[in-house]
Design a protein around this motif. Structure first.
Motif, short mmCIF file in Angstrom:
data_model
loop_
_atom_site.label_atom_id
_atom_site.label_comp_id
_atom_site.label_asym_id
_atom_site.label_seq_id
_atom_site.Cartn_x
_atom_site.Cartn_y
_atom_site.Cartn_z
N TRP B 395 0.83 -1.20 0.00
CA TRP B 395 0.00 0.00 0.00
C TRP B 395 0.87 1.26 0.00
O TRP B 395 1.77 1.41 0.81
CB TRP B 395 -0.92 0.01 1.22
CG TRP B 395 -1.84 1.15 1.14
CD1 TRP B 395 -1.69 2.36 1.73
CD2 TRP B 395 -3.02 1.22 0.35
NE1 TRP B 395 -2.71 3.19 1.36
CE2 TRP B 395 -3.54 2.52 0.52
CE3 TRP B 395 -3.68 0.33 -0.50
CZ2 TRP B 395 -4.70 2.93 -0.13
CZ3 TRP B 395 -4.82 0.74 -1.12
CH2 TRP B 395 -5.33 2.03 -0.93
N GLY B 397 -0.63 4.50 -0.49
CA GLY B 397 -1.40 5.71 -0.25
C GLY B 397 -1.55 6.55 -1.50
O GLY B 397 -1.60 7.76 -1.47
N GLU C 7 -2.15 14.11 1.44
CA GLU C 7 -1.38 12.90 1.13
C GLU C 7 -1.14 12.02 2.36
O GLU C 7 -1.29 10.81 2.29
CB GLU C 7 -0.03 13.27 0.50
CG GLU C 7 -0.08 13.21 -1.02
CD GLU C 7 1.19 13.72 -1.67
OE1 GLU C 7 2.26 13.59 -1.05
OE2 GLU C 7 1.08 14.23 -2.80
N VAL C 10 -4.30 10.17 3.38
CA VAL C 10 -4.63 9.12 2.41
C VAL C 10 -3.73 7.91 2.63
O VAL C 10 -4.18 6.76 2.66
CB VAL C 10 -4.50 9.66 0.98
CG1 VAL C 10 -4.51 8.52 -0.04
CG2 VAL C 10 -5.63 10.63 0.67
N LYS C 11 -2.44 8.17 2.89
CA LYS C 11 -1.48 7.10 3.06
C LYS C 11 -1.79 6.30 4.33
O LYS C 11 -1.83 5.08 4.31
CB LYS C 11 -0.09 7.73 3.18
CG LYS C 11 1.05 6.78 2.96
CD LYS C 11 2.33 7.59 2.76
CE LYS C 11 3.50 6.67 2.51
NZ LYS C 11 4.68 7.43 2.12
N LYS C 14 -5.43 4.50 4.41
CA LYS C 14 -5.72 3.63 3.27
C LYS C 14 -6.93 4.11 2.50
O LYS C 14 -7.73 3.34 1.99
CB LYS C 14 -5.90 2.17 3.71
CG LYS C 14 -4.69 1.62 4.42
CD LYS C 14 -4.87 0.18 4.81
CE LYS C 14 -3.58 -0.44 5.29
NZ LYS C 14 -2.98 0.27 6.44
N THR C 16 -8.70 6.15 -0.62
CA THR C 16 -8.42 6.60 -1.98
C THR C 16 -9.44 7.63 -2.42
O THR C 16 -9.58 7.92 -3.58
CB THR C 16 -8.47 5.44 -2.98
OG1 THR C 16 -9.69 4.75 -2.78
CG2 THR C 16 -7.32 4.50 -2.81
N LEU C 17 -10.17 8.17 -1.47
CA LEU C 17 -11.33 8.96 -1.85
C LEU C 17 -11.03 10.44 -2.01
O LEU C 17 -11.86 11.28 -1.72
CB LEU C 17 -12.44 8.78 -0.82
CG LEU C 17 -12.88 7.33 -0.67
CD1 LEU C 17 -14.01 7.21 0.31
CD2 LEU C 17 -13.29 6.76 -2.01
N VAL C 18 -9.83 10.76 -2.43
CA VAL C 18 -9.55 12.16 -2.68
C VAL C 18 -9.49 12.38 -4.18
O VAL C 18 -8.64 11.82 -4.86
CB VAL C 18 -8.23 12.58 -2.01
CG1 VAL C 18 -7.88 14.01 -2.37
CG2 VAL C 18 -8.36 12.42 -0.51
N TYR C 19 -10.41 13.14 -4.67
CA TYR C 19 -10.47 13.37 -6.10
C TYR C 19 -10.29 14.84 -6.42
O TYR C 19 -10.79 15.71 -5.72
CB TYR C 19 -11.84 12.96 -6.66
CG TYR C 19 -12.00 11.49 -6.84
CD1 TYR C 19 -11.05 10.77 -7.55
CD2 TYR C 19 -13.08 10.82 -6.31
CE1 TYR C 19 -11.19 9.41 -7.72
CE2 TYR C 19 -13.24 9.47 -6.48
CZ TYR C 19 -12.28 8.76 -7.19
OH TYR C 19 -12.43 7.42 -7.37
#
Lengths: 212, 406, 93
Positions: B395, B397, C7, C10-11, C14, C16-19
């Protein structure tokens, strides 16, 4: 000119047991892409072969990309996925091939039929150019063009190009004959069937311009 | 008998029509919407004599079906995804009151992220709602299983609601040839609508539904419901047998094909099992011994058939189009629980594939079979079509690229 | 779009919902047209009916101008115009 007969080869994503022919119909929501797939399937079915029409679209809205895969085989069709390796691509809209990759996975020797006022040579050049999202890097493919919107406006009075394009499919491929197209149009549209039959016949007559 | 070119939603609606449903209440949700539109059309055209009840939500839709079923009416609804979740509360009422409602589900995953495409998450999270769950692999089966669901649900030994699940879009919107069942055949397979031995609301013989049950008796009631789900397996088998005699189309709760002594057997539900058949045929042509177990009945769970199919099997791969977060797919635990005490117990792996409509192609299936021959230590759960784990990427990110949401 | 500041979240989460949000500056829906409304300025009396009925807000008021970047060619304006000042024509390719 002689109608082009596409090669019937083994498909189904590299699985070789069953010969399967795939036709991709593409256009914009509202142009009758899904209906065209159904009508083609019904025509194939009435000719004694197996058919499956599988639309692939997102949240539906008029004007956005709509696609439908028609699968044809002598055997029952087991494949249940939207990925396809079509040998025929039918584009019902004059411009959507520029903005959407409707030629993904197309096979060598494919037939591409586009509703446009442009010539087949010009379309082929555009598809080879790599400037648009639909791109063909195949060695051999045949492009047919016809002004299906114009035919539809004249025959039906609305810019719904699908039935004219079905006529073109009957002329340019061996997927289905014009007789079968006419039969399903009459069965589906009742009194409006005749106008659609006229559109299909005009579409059939219009694809004289292949690049071969 | 005529061959029709129907999509999956039409097949479900036509089956309900053949079953002479008396009450339809449903709320539209993609990709199920057609089903209710078609039924509404049949009623308007005089092809079906049923009450169409307009409701303001899925919760109300199933509640209306409960009301219909309480007075003995054959009741039908359809839903999926978030709509099914809104129904969920009433699903437990329906099974608890032993209402044999039938529901068509065009499987769609659960948001968020928003996604309208198929996986089995929506029906499997309702695993323990007391509903029987049947899964169709093609459009013909949607038609056949929906019709038979009424028979099984209404059987006097069972009297439980049943749902027939089929993958959204891939089956709900796909047109395929369907052999139509005549009204006479349907009438012979099902009891007349509205005629039932179970208690119903009737002023002449008043009964009460949904009463309080105190702890002293509650386990007894639950045990009976548990046994009714188990016993439904024999009723389904009987229905399949009679159906095969009438139509020539034979189904099994768990259909085994080429499993004995197989190096790899694939078990799964839904449309992917037809695609898997193509991949398996190809592998067999290369001399590989690969078996296929198509599960049409998830509840009741076909335990004995599963054990019987495991003779000499080296590796069983359970294909789950769903995920129990933090553990494994949701079919896998039932399979491993069943086989834990079996004499002939294969190695059991789990492949989680096709979530949110990710296309399951023959290559996806072939990749799952490959995993069986690779050394992955003691790992049992695999995500072959998810980008990161399939490529062995830890993973990172990673932020989804601009426009990926469109 | 300044998404770098998410960032770390998100890391670690886990997620991924940043658009990068989608916007219609990129998506010119005018490409959807098969037919386009064409105005005959001589007939138009600036009554504003077309402006009022346009479901896409593609017609400006005051001085009537059609925004072809976003007009989807539905034709409602041409139907509503009482003076025949709007005509639907084939969209040039």
């Amino acid at each position: 000119m002689q109608p082009h007969v596409p090669r019937r080869t083994d498909r189904a994503g590299g699985v070789s047991a069953v010969a399967l022919e795939e036709v991709r119909l593409a256009g914009r929501g509202g142009q009758g892409v899904v209906t065209a797939g159904e009508l083609l399937g019904e025509a194939v079915l009435s000719s004694g072969r197996h058919a499956q029409s599988l639309p692939t679209f997102g949240p539906e809205r008029r004007g956005a990309l709509a696609q439908c895969t028609l699968r044809v085989s002598d055997q029952p069709i087991l494949l249940k996925c939207s990925s396809a390796r079509p040998s025929v691509v039918v584009c019902l809209d004059p411009t959507i091939w520029r903005y959407a990759p409707i030629t993904l996975g197309v096979q060598e020797d494919a037939v591409v039929i586009v509703n446009t006022t442009q010539s087949p040579a010009k379309l082929e050049e555009a598809l080879r150019s790599g400037r648009f999202l639909s791109e063909l890097t195949l060695e051999r493919f045949t492009v047919y063009t016809l002004d299906a919107t114009g035919i539809a406006m004249e025959a039906i009075g609305r810019p719904i190009s699908n039935t004219a394009m079905l006529g073109a499919v009957a002329a340019a491929t061996d997927v289905i004959g014009l007789d079968d197209v006419e039969t399903v149009l009459r069965a589906r549209f009742g009194p409006a069937g005749e106008a659609n039959v006229v559109a299909a016949r005009s579409g059939f007559d219009a694809v004289g311009g292949g690049t071969i | 008998m005529s061959t029709r070119f129907w999509n999956g939603n039409m097949a479900a609606a036509r089956a309900a029509q053949r079953a002479r449903v008396q009450l339809v209440a449903a709320y539209p949700i993609t990709p199920q919407t057609h089903t209710v539109e078609y039924l509404s059309q049949f009623v308007a055209d005089g092809e079906l004599d049923a009450s169409m009840i307009k409701v303001e939500s899925e919760h109300s839709a199933l509640s209306a079906c409960c009301g219909g079923s309480a007075v003995g009416a054959r009741s039908f609804t359809a839903s999926c995804s978030q709509g099914l979740q809104l129904m969920s509360e009433v699903m437990y009422f329906a099974s608890g009151m032993r209402f044999p409602i039938v529901m068509a589900i065009a499987n769609r995953t659960l948001s968020a992220p928003v996604n309208i495409w198929p996986d089995h998450q929506d029906t499997l999270v309702n695993r323990d709602s007391g509903w029987l769950q049947l899964y169709a692999t093609n459009v013909q089966e949607i038609y056949d299983l929906t019709l038979l669901a009424f028979r099984v649900a209404e059987h006097v030994d069972i009297s439980l609601p049943a749902l027939v699940a089929y993958d959204g879009f891939i089956l709900s919107h796909a047109n395929e040839p369907v052999q139509e069942i005549t009204q006479e055949q349907a009438d012979a397979l099902l009891p007349p609508p509205g005629v039932t031995e179970r208690p119903i609301l009737d002023p002449a013989a008043p009964v009460q539904f949904g009463e309080v049950l105190f702890p002293e008796w509650y386990p007894d009631y639950e045990y009976k419901k548990h046994m009714a789900v188990k016993d439904a397996l024999a009723v389904i088998e009987e229905a399949f047998d009679e159906f095969a005699e009438a139509t020539g189309r034979r189904y099994a709760p768990l259909e085994a094909d080429g499993c004995e002594g197989a190096e790899v057997v694939l078990l799964g539900m839904g449309s992917m099992m037809q695609t898997a058949r193509m991949a398996v045929d190809d592998l067999r042509a290369q001399g590989r011994r690969v078996g296929l177990l198509t599960m049409r009945s998830f509840r009741p769970f076909p335990e004995e058939a599963l054990k019987a199919a495991m003779a000499g099997v080296d590796t069983l791969i359970v294909l789950d189009r769903d995920i129990g977060y933090g553990t494994a797919g949701m079919v896998y635990p039932d399979v491993t629980r069943t086989l834990y005490h079996a004499d002939d117990r294969p190695r059991a792996l789990n492949c989680v594939i096709g979530l949110g409509g990710k296309d399951i192609t023959p290559q996806t299936i072939l990749r799952c079979v490959e995993i069986a021959g690779e050394d992955h230590g003691d790992q049992t759960v695999f995500w072959p079509d998810a980008r990161g784990p399939a490529e062995g990427i830890p993973w990172t990110g990673e932020v989804a690229p601009a426009g990926a949401g469109r | 779009m300044g998404l770098e500041r998410y960032e770390e979240f998100v890391k670690r989460s886990k997620s991924t919902l940043v658009y990068d949000p989608g916007w219609s500056c990129d998506n010119l829906t005018g490409a959807w047209r098969s037919m386009r409304p064409v105005m005959d300025a001589g007939r138009c009396n600036q009554c504003g009916l077309c402006w009022m009925y346009c479901p896409e807000g593609c017609i400006s008021h005051g001085n009537i101008v059609i925004d072809y970047d976003y007009c989807k060619g539905c034709g409602i304006c041409a139907v509503e115009c009482k003076r025949g000042a709007l005509r639907m024509e084939r969209e040039p390719e």
